[in-house]
Write a protein that holds these residues in place. Structure first.
Motif, PDB file in Angstrom:
ATOM      1  N   THR A  61       0.831  -1.209   0.000  1.00 52.39           N
ATOM      2  CA  THR A  61       0.000   0.000   0.000  1.00 52.39           C
ATOM      3  C   THR A  61       0.863   1.255   0.000  1.00 52.39           C
ATOM      4  O   THR A  61       0.615   2.193  -0.766  1.00 52.39           O
ATOM      5  N   ILE A  62       1.882   1.269   0.836  1.00 52.33           N
ATOM      6  CA  ILE A  62       2.769   2.428   0.914  1.00 52.33           C
ATOM      7  C   ILE A  62       3.518   2.617  -0.404  1.00 52.33           C
ATOM      8  O   ILE A  62       3.621   3.738  -0.911  1.00 52.33           O
ATOM      9  N   ASP A  63       4.019   1.528  -0.978  1.00 53.97           N
ATOM     10  CA  ASP A  63       4.723   1.615  -2.262  1.00 53.97           C
ATOM     11  C   ASP A  63       3.814   2.183  -3.347  1.00 53.97           C
ATOM     12  O   ASP A  63       4.243   2.990  -4.173  1.00 53.97           O
ATOM     13  N   LEU A  64       2.571   1.771  -3.348  1.00 53.69           N
ATOM     14  CA  LEU A  64       1.612   2.280  -4.330  1.00 53.69           C
ATOM     15  C   LEU A  64       1.345   3.771  -4.116  1.00 53.69           C
ATOM     16  O   LEU A  64       1.304   4.549  -5.076  1.00 53.69           O
ATOM     17  N   LEU A  65       1.202   4.183  -2.866  1.00 51.79           N
ATOM     18  CA  LEU A  65       1.019   5.599  -2.553  1.00 51.79           C
ATOM     19  C   LEU A  65       2.221   6.424  -3.008  1.00 51.79           C
ATOM     20  O   LEU A  65       2.066   7.518  -3.565  1.00 51.79           O
ATOM     21  N   VAL A  66       3.419   5.904  -2.773  1.00 52.85           N
ATOM     22  CA  VAL A  66       4.635   6.597  -3.203  1.00 52.85           C
ATOM     23  C   VAL A  66       4.641   6.757  -4.717  1.00 52.85           C
ATOM     24  O   VAL A  66       4.927   7.841  -5.234  1.00 52.85           O
TER      25      VAL A  66
END
Length: 85
Positions: A14-19
Motif C-alpha cells: 500500500t505504501i509503495d503504491l502511494l509513493v
C-alpha cells in the motif's frame, strides 16, 4: 470497535503504491523526471514518515503526500535563502 489488522506485506504494498502515485503527481507538477523525484522523495522527511507505520500517514492519499512533500521542499528553500542573506 475492533482494530483492523493488516499484514506487514500488504501495508508495504500500500505504501509503495502511494509513493508511486505521489511521485507521479509531484514530477508532473515540478517538471522533473519521476526517477529523480522518487529518490528525493524517499530521502525526505515525508518519505521516511510514510514508511514509519506508527505515523499512520499511509491512511492519507497521494495528493496529500505530494502536497506535504512540496511544502517540505518550500521550507528547505526558505532556510537556504535565509542563510544566504
Amino acid at each position: 470497535m475492533a482494530e483492523l489488522s493488516i499484514s506487514k506485506e500488504r501495508l508495504n504494498y500500500t505504501i509503495d503504491l502511494l509513493v508511486t502515485m505521489a511521485v507521479e503527481e509531484i514530477s508532473s507538477f515540478i517538471g522533473k523526471d519521476s526517477k529523480e523525484v522518487l529518490v528525493d522523495f524517499l530521502a525526505s522527511k515525508t518519505g521516511k514518515a510514510l514508511y514509519d507505520d506508527t505515523t499512520k500517514l499511509w491512511w492519507t492519499g497521494p495528493s496529500y503526500l505530494a502536497e506535504m512533500y512540496l511544502e517540505e521542499l518550500a521550507m528547505k528553500r526558505k532556510c537556504i535563502w535565509r542563510s544566504l542573506l
